[in-house]
Write a protein that holds these residues in place. Structure first.
Motif, short mmCIF file in Angstrom:
data_model
loop_
_atom_site.label_atom_id
_atom_site.label_comp_id
_atom_site.label_asym_id
_atom_site.label_seq_id
_atom_site.Cartn_x
_atom_site.Cartn_y
_atom_site.Cartn_z
N ASP A 80 0.85 -1.19 0.00
CA ASP A 80 0.00 0.00 0.00
C ASP A 80 0.88 1.24 0.00
O ASP A 80 1.78 1.36 0.83
N CYS A 81 0.65 2.14 -0.94
CA CYS A 81 1.39 3.40 -0.94
C CYS A 81 0.49 4.52 -1.44
O CYS A 81 -0.57 4.28 -2.01
N SER A 82 0.93 5.74 -1.21
CA SER A 82 0.14 6.92 -1.59
C SER A 82 0.95 7.81 -2.51
O SER A 82 2.10 8.15 -2.21
N LEU A 83 0.33 8.19 -3.64
CA LEU A 83 0.97 9.06 -4.61
C LEU A 83 0.28 10.42 -4.64
O LEU A 83 -0.90 10.54 -4.38
N ASP A 84 1.06 11.44 -4.99
CA ASP A 84 0.50 12.75 -5.26
C ASP A 84 -0.02 12.70 -6.70
O ASP A 84 0.75 12.82 -7.65
N ALA B 250 6.55 4.41 1.70
CA ALA B 250 6.00 3.12 1.27
C ALA B 250 6.55 2.02 2.17
O ALA B 250 7.72 2.05 2.54
N LYS B 251 5.69 1.08 2.51
CA LYS B 251 6.10 -0.04 3.36
C LYS B 251 5.90 -1.33 2.60
O LYS B 251 4.87 -1.54 1.97
N GLY B 252 6.90 -2.21 2.68
CA GLY B 252 6.80 -3.48 1.97
C GLY B 252 7.98 -4.37 2.29
O GLY B 252 8.62 -4.22 3.32
N THR B 253 8.27 -5.27 1.37
CA THR B 253 9.38 -6.20 1.53
C THR B 253 10.27 -6.14 0.29
O THR B 253 9.83 -5.73 -0.78
#
Length: 136
Positions: free
Chosen positions: A98-102, A118-121
């Protein structure tokens, strides 16, 4: 008997409409994700001094992208080198759930700008030279 036939016909019609809606929604998601994937691939290639492969897969509904939400991103690459060439890797695979873009930057500047970390592996494969450069 005619009422049953009408109901079966109506059910079949509704099933066709639902199937068509699912196909259109799926296609729209693929097209939308493809646009962001292509932008990300181009951006990564421009930032790397060398690579033998950059692939980005983005899964997002158009309505999610309008709000800047991207629920899934996977980045895969081979033989990457940083702009200075000092940091290298043989293979990289990163997944963000899950991430957020402008979204305004995506549209107006064709630039991917994260609004939150951004959080992930990630998995990075290094050879001996890569690992030596990583340590120094």
């Amino acid at each position: 008997m005619k009422l049953l036939s009408f109901s079966a016909t109506t059910a079949a019609f509704l099933l066709q409409v639902q199937t068509m809606h699912a196909m259109v929604t799926s296609r729209t998601t693929r097209v939308t994700g493809s646009v962001i994937s292509t932008l990300a691939e181009v951006a990564l290639k421009l930032r790397l001094s060398k690579n033998s492969g950059v692939k980005v897969l983005v899964k997002a509904e158009p309505t999610e992208l309008l709000t800047g939400r991207v629920p899934y991103v996977k980045v895969v690459g081979r033989k990457w080198a940083s702009p200075t060439g000092r940091l290298t890797c043989q293979k990289i695979e990163a997944t963000v759930s899950d991430c957020s873009l402008d979204f305004a930057s995506v549209v107006s500047r064709r630039k991917l700008v994260l609004t939150d970390p951004a959080k992930g592996t990630a998995m990075v494969a290094l050879n001996t030279e890569d690992f030596g450069s990583f340590l120094t």
